[in-house]
Design a protein around this motif. Structure first.
Motif, short mmCIF file in Angstrom:
data_model
loop_
_atom_site.label_atom_id
_atom_site.label_comp_id
_atom_site.label_asym_id
_atom_site.label_seq_id
_atom_site.Cartn_x
_atom_site.Cartn_y
_atom_site.Cartn_z
N LYS B 170 33.80 36.67 31.26
CA LYS B 170 35.16 37.11 31.02
C LYS B 170 35.56 38.30 31.89
O LYS B 170 36.74 38.49 32.20
CB LYS B 170 35.32 37.47 29.54
N ASP B 171 34.56 39.06 32.34
CA ASP B 171 34.84 40.30 33.09
C ASP B 171 35.68 40.06 34.34
O ASP B 171 36.58 40.82 34.66
CB ASP B 171 33.55 41.00 33.53
N LEU B 172 35.33 38.97 35.06
CA LEU B 172 35.99 38.71 36.34
C LEU B 172 37.49 38.62 36.19
O LEU B 172 38.26 39.19 36.94
CB LEU B 172 35.46 37.41 36.92
N GLU B 173 37.87 37.85 35.15
CA GLU B 173 39.27 37.65 34.88
C GLU B 173 39.95 38.97 34.52
O GLU B 173 41.05 39.26 34.95
CB GLU B 173 39.30 36.82 33.63
N GLU B 174 39.23 39.75 33.70
CA GLU B 174 39.82 41.02 33.29
C GLU B 174 39.97 41.93 34.48
O GLU B 174 40.97 42.63 34.62
CB GLU B 174 38.96 41.66 32.19
N ASP B 179 43.60 44.48 38.36
CA ASP B 179 44.14 44.58 39.71
C ASP B 179 45.58 44.10 39.80
O ASP B 179 46.13 44.00 40.90
CB ASP B 179 43.28 43.77 40.69
N GLY B 180 46.16 43.74 38.68
CA GLY B 180 47.58 43.43 38.67
C GLY B 180 47.92 41.95 38.67
O GLY B 180 49.08 41.57 38.84
N ALA B 181 46.92 41.06 38.47
CA ALA B 181 47.22 39.63 38.45
C ALA B 181 47.81 39.26 37.09
O ALA B 181 47.45 39.85 36.07
CB ALA B 181 45.94 38.83 38.68
#
Lengths: 323, 280
Positions: B170-174, B179-181
């Motif tokens: 889940k970290d990657l998405e967070e 980063d503003g996505a």
């Protein structure tokens, strides 16, 4: 699939409510809408789910409702209907073809699923260990499963066939049959059951094997230390711990067998009747029967639903992993 | 365990004998029908039948590939199953992402409704769909089959994808969101590439499911223009009444791609299919 479905079903009445404080429930619909759509992440979730849901509602739930509505009408394609009450259901039950289809479907379902279960369980128990050639076994499990049912039916029909069929030849040589297999209804039904057992037993074994593999080995160790023999270990440990996997596999296979169509249609060259072939014939072959066939479709839907409820409520199919 | 070794040897022999019988029984029809498809007609009708092929001919395959109906059926099946797969993956992956990753009020209700379709007998909707398709002139078109195929494949697609998406870190998405996505960007740029192997397995299973579909095809396709192989091949029994070799060849041609797919991706397919049973 079945697990999550059941899980969703169970948590539906209490799950979402539990998460939210009582206050927001009292705010009513407006509060819910505000809470769900005020938050951008939640709003995005709805946008993402709604397309799939819409398709399913329009192409599955709506037709079922429409079908139920039509079943109380005398309706023919491209003609206005008229309300006739339960007349369609009365005609349906009185129709010998329907009763034949019903009996064949029930016999087929009970016999083939039972055979598949016992043979599948035996296979799963046997191959539940590390051995050389697992890949080959996995392939042998998946190949029959991946076959289109009509194609396996066509293949087996060639093998049951009386001029070039190997099965017919062997059965004839052994003196088991006195006439070509596919010319007799009962023999054709038996043949269809055998083909279904061939096609889906490996898959049943696969599901049961997956269930067996999550039973921790130390449970058996402990039982062995306590002096339990193999039979006791099987009855008192394996079966109870495997029950959830067994019920899922059985429900899945039962509902699948209950909708049998392809196999009967191809193996018997459209002669052997099942509930599904009965509905199909009313829709495509003789549309004068359309209203009765539609009533039979409603019957199939609700009886399948009843089977699912029976598994979940009566047999206590585990409906939640959360407990 | 007194003479454990000799017992083990006999046990192993019995075990492998059992495995051999099992594999043979499971594979027998494919091998036998393959044999029927490559031998001459004389051998096909020989009594007693030969176990191993004594003759070899490609006549049956030549017959079947020269058949315009069969060619068209292969094309139809590819279009129908391919389109179904694409639509299912699109609808399924976005819905599965929301269910697996985002928290919203009716998440479990959505999942229940979608998965309930897996218990639905397809035959229950052919009568009303037939009327609906007549009303909008969809009968005997690809869409008449693609739409119901999509609905009945979606539960499988969503179920598999939810399982795959839940396994992703889940970290990657967070991090992407920090980063503003946006949620949608996080899904497209982070989740989709990471989930590619799972999505691919799902695509194969959905394709097999749609390729094998028969009831809707038999109901909503009236002519050779739209008829997929599952409908065309049983009809060969009347077209090639006594040409059993051609019938066998047609069955082999339709099955071989599936067998190759399955053998190639067996490990993934098994883990995908049993995800539900194991986790329950």
């Amino acid at each position: 699939m079945t697990q999550a479905q059941a899980r969703g079903r169970q948590s539906q009445p209490e799950g979402p409510r539990r998460e939210l404080p009582k206050k927001s429930r009292r705010e009513g619909l407006r509060g819910i809408i505000k809470e769900e759509f005020g938050n951008p992440e939640r709003r995005a979730a709805y946008y993402l789910v709604v397309p799939a849901l819409l398709v399913i509602v329009l192409v599955a739930f709506y037709p079922i409702a429409y079908s139920v509505y039509l079943s109380f009408q005398r309706v023919l394609p491209n003609q206005p209907g008229e309300f006739v009450g339960v007349q369609n259901y009365v005609s349906m039950v009185a129709d010998p073809s329907f009763r034949e289809g019903f009996y064949n479907t029930v016999i087929f379902t009970v016999v083939s699923v039972s055979l598949e279960f016992f043979i599948g369980l035996a296979i799963a128990l046997a191959i539940n260990r590390a051995f050389r050639g697992r890949g080959l076994v996995r392939a042998a499990i998946l190949v029959p499963w991946a076959f289109p049912t009509v194609i396996s039916a066509a293949m087996w029909r060639l093998m049951f066939q009386d001029q070039v069929g190997i099965v017919n030849y062997v059965a004839n040589t052994l003196g088991i049959i006195s006439q070509p297999i596919l010319t007799d209804q009962t023999l054709t039904l038996i043949a269809a059951i055998l083909v279904d057992v061939w096609k889906t037993t490996p898959f049943m074994a696969l599901l049961l094997l997956a269930g067996l593999q999550v039973i921790p080995g130390d449970v058996y160790e402990a039982a062995r230390v306590d002096g339990a023999n193999a039979v006791q270990r099987f009855l008192l440990i394996t079966l109870p711990l495997l029950k959830p996997a067994i019920l899922v596999a059985l429900l899945f296979r039962t509902l699948d067998a209950y909708r049998v169509y392809d196999l009967f249609w191809v193996m018997s060259d459209r002669q052997l009747e099942s509930l599904s072939t009965y509905v199909y014939k009313a829709v495509r072959v003789s549309q004068l029967n359309f209203p009765i066939g539609n009533a039979a479709a409603v019957f199939v839907f609700f009886s399948a639903f009843a089977i699912a409820i029976f598994f979940i409520k009566v047999l206590g199919m585990k409906t939640s992993t959360e407990g | 365990m007194k003479d454990g070794t000799s017992r083990n040897i006999w046990g192993s022999i019995l075990f492998y004998l059992f495995i051999a019988v099992f594999v043979l029984v499971a594979m027998f029809p494919l091998l036998w029908v393959f044999k029927m498809s490559i031998v001459t007609r004389a051998e096909l009708y020989a009594s007693p039948p030969t176990i191993l092929p004594q003759t070899f001919t490609t006549d049956s395959y030549a017959t079947i590939f020269a058949d315009a109906t069969f060619q068209r059926a292969l094309l139809n099946s590819t279009v129908i199953a391919g389109t179904t797969t694409v639509i299912c993956l699109f609808l399924g992956s976005i819905a599965a992402y929301a269910i697996a990753r985002l928290r919203f009020r009716f998440s479990s209700l959505f999942l229940t409704l979608i998965l309930a379709i897996a218990f639905f007998p397809p035959v229950a909707i052919i009568a009303p769909l037939f009327l609906m398709w007549s009303a909008v002139n969809l009968n005997d078109t690809y869409w008449a089959m693609i739409i119901p195929n999509t609905v009945f494949s979606l539960p499988l697609t969503i179920w598999l994808l939810v399982a795959f998406f839940k396994e992703l870190p889940k970290d990657l998405e967070e991090a992407a969101k920090v980063d503003g996505a946006t949620t949608i960007q996080a899904f497209r740029k982070v989740i989709v590439p990471l989930a590619a192997p799972g999505v691919f397995t799902t695509a194969i299973l959905t394709f097999i499911f749609a390729w094998n579909e028969f009831l809707f095809a038999n109901t909503f396709s009236f002519t050779e223009r739209t008829m997929p192989v599952t409908v065309a091949i049983p009809n060969f029994a009347t077209v090639y009444t006594v040409n059993y070799g051609a019938q066998a060849a047609a069955a082999v041609v339709v099955t071989i791609p599936l067998v190759i797919l399955v053998l190639f991706f067996q490990r993934r397919i098994v883990s995908g299919l049993t995800a539900g049973a194991v986790k329950g």
